[in-house]
Design a protein around this motif. Structure first.
Motif, PDB file in Angstrom:
ATOM      1  N   TRP A  28       0.747  -1.379   0.121  1.00  0.00           N
ATOM      2  CA  TRP A  28       0.024  -0.028  -0.062  1.00  0.00           C
ATOM      3  C   TRP A  28       1.104   1.346  -0.026  1.00  0.00           C
ATOM      4  O   TRP A  28       1.753   1.278   0.767  1.00  0.00           O
ATOM      5  N   LYS A  29       0.616   2.148  -0.764  1.00  0.00           N
ATOM      6  CA  LYS A  29       1.320   3.386  -0.900  1.00  0.00           C
ATOM      7  C   LYS A  29       0.400   4.517  -1.381  1.00  0.00           C
ATOM      8  O   LYS A  29      -0.339   4.391  -2.357  1.00  0.00           O
ATOM      9  N   PRO A  30       0.599   5.724  -0.843  1.00  0.00           N
ATOM     10  CA  PRO A  30      -0.225   6.792  -1.478  1.00  0.00           C
ATOM     11  C   PRO A  30       0.195   7.206  -3.006  1.00  0.00           C
ATOM     12  O   PRO A  30       1.436   6.835  -3.305  1.00  0.00           O
ATOM     13  N   CYS A  31      -0.708   7.709  -3.813  1.00  0.00           N
ATOM     14  CA  CYS A  31      -0.422   7.708  -5.250  1.00  0.00           C
ATOM     15  C   CYS A  31       0.254   9.298  -5.142  1.00  0.00           C
ATOM     16  O   CYS A  31      -0.392  10.094  -4.789  1.00  0.00           O
ATOM     17  N   THR A  32       1.243   9.138  -5.877  1.00  0.00           N
ATOM     18  CA  THR A  32       1.952  10.534  -6.077  1.00  0.00           C
ATOM     19  C   THR A  32       1.162  11.402  -7.157  1.00  0.00           C
ATOM     20  O   THR A  32       1.409  12.764  -7.043  1.00  0.00           O
ATOM     21  N   CYS A  33       0.281  10.917  -7.995  1.00  0.00           N
ATOM     22  CA  CYS A  33      -0.275  11.956  -8.907  1.00  0.00           C
ATOM     23  C   CYS A  33      -1.610  12.457  -8.297  1.00  0.00           C
ATOM     24  O   CYS A  33      -2.185  13.580  -8.802  1.00  0.00           O
ATOM     25  N   GLY A  34      -2.060  12.123  -7.227  1.00  0.00           N
ATOM     26  CA  GLY A  34      -3.050  12.972  -6.423  1.00  0.00           C
ATOM     27  C   GLY A  34      -4.391  12.527  -6.708  1.00  0.00           C
ATOM     28  O   GLY A  34      -5.400  12.993  -5.983  1.00  0.00           O
ATOM     29  N   THR A  78      -5.203   2.497  -9.475  1.00  0.00           N
ATOM     30  CA  THR A  78      -5.337   0.914  -9.305  1.00  0.00           C
ATOM     31  C   THR A  78      -3.986   0.264  -9.455  1.00  0.00           C
ATOM     32  O   THR A  78      -3.139   0.983 -10.223  1.00  0.00           O
ATOM     33  N   ARG A  79      -3.840  -0.989  -8.833  1.00  0.00           N
ATOM     34  CA  ARG A  79      -2.480  -1.637  -8.884  1.00  0.00           C
ATOM     35  C   ARG A  79      -2.738  -3.084  -9.204  1.00  0.00           C
ATOM     36  O   ARG A  79      -3.774  -3.704  -8.749  1.00  0.00           O
ATOM     37  N   TRP A  80      -1.834  -3.647 -10.130  1.00  0.00           N
ATOM     38  CA  TRP A  80      -1.864  -5.004 -10.305  1.00  0.00           C
ATOM     39  C   TRP A  80      -1.678  -5.900  -9.170  1.00  0.00           C
ATOM     40  O   TRP A  80      -0.670  -5.722  -8.544  1.00  0.00           O
ATOM     41  N   ASP A  81      -2.446  -7.052  -9.146  1.00  0.00           N
ATOM     42  CA  ASP A  81      -1.942  -8.223  -7.959  1.00  0.00           C
ATOM     43  C   ASP A  81      -2.715  -9.257  -8.279  1.00  0.00           C
ATOM     44  O   ASP A  81      -3.806  -9.521  -7.982  1.00  0.00           O
ATOM     45  N   GLU A  82      -2.062 -10.304  -8.836  1.00  0.00           N
ATOM     46  CA  GLU A  82      -2.661 -11.475  -9.382  1.00  0.00           C
ATOM     47  C   GLU A  82      -2.869 -12.507  -8.307  1.00  0.00           C
ATOM     48  O   GLU A  82      -3.535 -13.535  -8.183  1.00  0.00           O
ATOM     49  N   LYS A  83      -2.262 -11.978  -7.156  1.00  0.00           N
ATOM     50  CA  LYS A  83      -2.331 -12.939  -5.824  1.00  0.00           C
ATOM     51  C   LYS A  83      -3.239 -12.552  -4.827  1.00  0.00           C
ATOM     52  O   LYS A  83      -3.422 -13.010  -3.703  1.00  0.00           O
ATOM     53  N   ALA A  84      -3.994 -11.439  -5.102  1.00  0.00           N
ATOM     54  CA  ALA A  84      -4.750 -10.643  -4.141  1.00  0.00           C
ATOM     55  C   ALA A  84      -6.072 -11.669  -4.083  1.00  0.00           C
ATOM     56  O   ALA A  84      -6.410 -12.577  -4.804  1.00  0.00           O
ATOM     57  N   ALA A  87      -6.934  -5.109  -8.818  1.00  0.00           N
ATOM     58  CA  ALA A  87      -6.970  -5.685  -7.714  1.00  0.00           C
ATOM     59  C   ALA A  87      -7.035  -4.823  -6.403  1.00  0.00           C
ATOM     60  O   ALA A  87      -7.835  -4.943  -5.535  1.00  0.00           O
ATOM     61  N   ILE A  88      -6.341  -3.693  -6.258  1.00  0.00           N
ATOM     62  CA  ILE A  88      -6.385  -2.594  -5.313  1.00  0.00           C
ATOM     63  C   ILE A  88      -6.389  -1.222  -5.837  1.00  0.00           C
ATOM     64  O   ILE A  88      -5.869  -1.154  -6.978  1.00  0.00           O
ATOM     65  N   PHE A  92     -10.235  -2.715  -2.027  1.00  0.00           N
ATOM     66  CA  PHE A  92     -10.233  -3.930  -2.851  1.00  0.00           C
ATOM     67  C   PHE A  92     -11.242  -3.830  -4.057  1.00  0.00           C
ATOM     68  O   PHE A  92     -12.441  -3.839  -3.912  1.00  0.00           O
ATOM     69  N   GLY A  93     -10.508  -3.485  -5.131  1.00  0.00           N
ATOM     70  CA  GLY A  93     -11.216  -3.475  -6.617  1.00  0.00           C
ATOM     71  C   GLY A  93     -11.075  -1.850  -6.942  1.00  0.00           C
ATOM     72  O   GLY A  93     -10.150  -1.167  -6.532  1.00  0.00           O
ATOM     73  N   VAL A  94     -12.229  -1.424  -7.529  1.00  0.00           N
ATOM     74  CA  VAL A  94     -12.364   0.114  -7.984  1.00  0.00           C
ATOM     75  C   VAL A  94     -12.854   0.679  -7.113  1.00  0.00           C
ATOM     76  O   VAL A  94     -13.701   0.806  -6.441  1.00  0.00           O
TER      77      VAL A  94
END
Length: 528
Positions: free
Chosen positions: A71-77, A81-87, A111-112, A122-124
């Motif tokens: 988990w990390k804050p998005c720099t673009c403000g 979303t982020r890819w995670d096939e194991k979520a 995924a997140i 979790f999701g959009v």
């Protein structure tokens, strides 16, 4: 709940299976301790690697999600979303009932969702599959709960993750008022370079021979040491006997009833004897009815068992304790009938969720045993279920930091030294014997028999020194034997024959004495 983690050993084992490898869990966020807001979430959980988010609502539902990425804050403000096939999403409990279920990700690129002003999504973001922490500050209400304001309309379960046809109501019960929310950092387990306990190098054959050659302490009158197995329903008491029995039979045996049941499958007191071929071994494993919240063995029965009054195969009646008038009651037990060591059999995966009622019953037995000077051990079963590595290879047991932690945990819970905690794996799904399973079972049994001998040495000291300490009275009397009617008949015949001979002898003696007097009388008359 502050300071206490809600994740128990059963949950940890389940997550390891879902994740697919052995992992450790470090608590990084706890709502009751840290507060509930997006800022606190990011402060505690950003850049921690894989994490699992767990919510505990007020209806007894436990659910959440796992991601293998940071988990990390998005720099673009904006939200990203982020890819995670194991979520995956999951449900552990529904209305307090344990029903673990996993919902894998279908669309891994969504995924997140991450954003500096968002809590974990979790999701959009617009229509998430699951949200537990709202994107605002939430304080506790007067009951200590977190009323998040989330509703079913905020959730679109099954959009990014595979709901498998399960509606969200059967996961959350449409309740987003949380008693607690926890987030754990998921890490690789710590591998110990050295075993957490000195490892005995003897192989199975050597250990088996030691047990076969075991004899109780001499001069105590004990022919077979008696080990009392005490535990809750499903802990593995009967399975432990079956495991030991299997070793000496040479194949996986199931002499004692085992299985899954709400109530104890053991209803009788069984003093199991073990054979090596046709020879009985010099100890017995005494199995008891499993402890339950509302049922089980009466406190008076525990006293009677320890003191040797309860006969083998006695059927326990929860509402009617044993009395001197009960069938088979042993009114004058000898030291052979008494218990020489108590083994508390405890499921390692449920140590941290042990019911207070069960624990109080353990404490009662422990108190009664202490009053009689009876030593106690803990047989820690199902150690393969608390770490995947140990399940895959039991030889790693003594190198597992997780097993070492649970050993410490149960020792502290019961109040016994760590050296009294003996980890084992019982035969359950196996159909053939396993060398490592047998070794740990024999090691535990060997230690138990040593403790039983310690008890007998104490009794021997009482006998030899006649000290005044409050020790159990040593009674080495053998039970009296009643003669059969056939034997009594022969005894009477012998007595009658003896009486006839004695009578004949006395009569003969009297007759001879009369002749002597008559002769003397005749001599005197002749002289006159």
């Amino acid at each position: 709940m502050t300071g206490k983690t809600e994740l128990n050993n059963i949950d940890r084992g389940q997550f390891c299976k879902w994740i697919g490898r052995s992992v450790d869990f470090k608590l990084v966020y706890k709502a009751s301790r840290d507060g509930m807001s997006p800022a606190i979430f990011h402060q505690k959980c950003d850049n921690k690697g894989p994490t699992v988010v767990i919510g505990y609502n007020t209806d007894g539902c436990v659910f959440g999600g796992y991601t293998s990425v940071d988990w990390k804050p998005c720099t673009c403000g904006t939200a990203q979303t982020r890819w995670d096939e194991k979520a995956f999403l999951f449900s552990l409990k529904y209305m307090y009932e344990y029903h673990p279920k996993i919902f894998p990700v279908n669309n891994p690129e969504l995924a997140i969702t991450m954003c500096s002003t968002y809590s974990p999504v979790f999701g959009v973001a617009a229509n998430p599959d699951m949200v537990i922490l709202p994107h605002k500050i939430v304080n506790k209400d007067t009951n200590g709960n977190f009323v998040t304001g989330l509703t079913r309309e905020n959730i679109q379960f099954g959009k990014v993750y595979d709901s498998e046809g399960v509606p969200i109501q059967q996961v959350t019960k449409d309740n987003y008022i949380f008693k607690e929310v926890e987030i754990y950092q998921v890490m690789d387990p710590v591998r110990l370079d050295k075993p957490w306990r000195n490892e005995k190098k003897d192989n199975k054959a050597t250990l088996k021979k030691m047990v076969e050659d075991y004899c109780p302490v001499k001069d105590t009158g004990v022919k077979q040491s008696r080990i009392l197995l005490v535990g809750s329903v499903g802990a593995g008491k009967s399975s432990y006997f079956n495991t030991i029995n299997s070793i000496f039979k040479g194949h996986v045996a199931c002499q004692a009833n085992t299985g899954s049941s709400e109530h104890s499958l053991t209803t009788k007191y069984r003093c199991h004897q073990l054979r090596n071929n046709s020879t009985y071994l010099n100890f017995r494993l005494c199995d008891t009815r499993g402890m339950e919240d509302t049922q089980g063995i009466d406190p008076c029965d525990w006293t009677a068992i320890l003191d040797g009054h309860v006969p083998d195969r006695y059927t326990f009646e929860p509402c009617s304790p044993i009395t001197p008038d009960s069938p088979g009651y042993i009114k004058t037990p000898t030291v052979n009938d008494k218990i020489h060591c108590v083994a508390f059999v405890i499921d390692s995966s449920s140590v941290d969720v042990m019911n207070e009622s069960i624990l109080s019953k353990f404490n009662l037995v422990q108190k009664l045993a202490n009053e009689r000077g009876i030593p106690q051990v803990i047989v820690l079963t199902k150690v393969d279920q608390i770490e995947l590595d140990v399940e895959e290879d039991l030889t790693r047991l003594l190198y597992s930091s997780r097993v070492a932690y649970v050993v410490d945990q149960v020792a502290q819970l019961i109040g016994l030294p760590r050296g009294h905690v003996l980890p084992v794996k019982n035969y359950e799904k196996e159909t053939e014997l396993n060398e490592t399973v047998d070794r740990f079972a024999l090691l535990s049994l060997q230690q138990i028999l040593r403790f039983a001998d310690d008890y007998m040495y104490e009794l021997l000291d009482v006998l030899n020194t006649r000290d005044t300490y409050n020790r159990p009275t040593l009674d080495t009397r053998q039970p009296s034997r009643k003669l059969s009617s056939h034997s009594l008949l022969w005894l009477w015949v012998i007595v009658i024959i003896l009486l006839v001979f004695i009578t004949y002898y006395l009569l003969s003696y009297a007759y001879n004495l009369t002749d002597i007097f008559n002769s003397l009388f005749n001599i005197d008359n002749q002289r006159l």
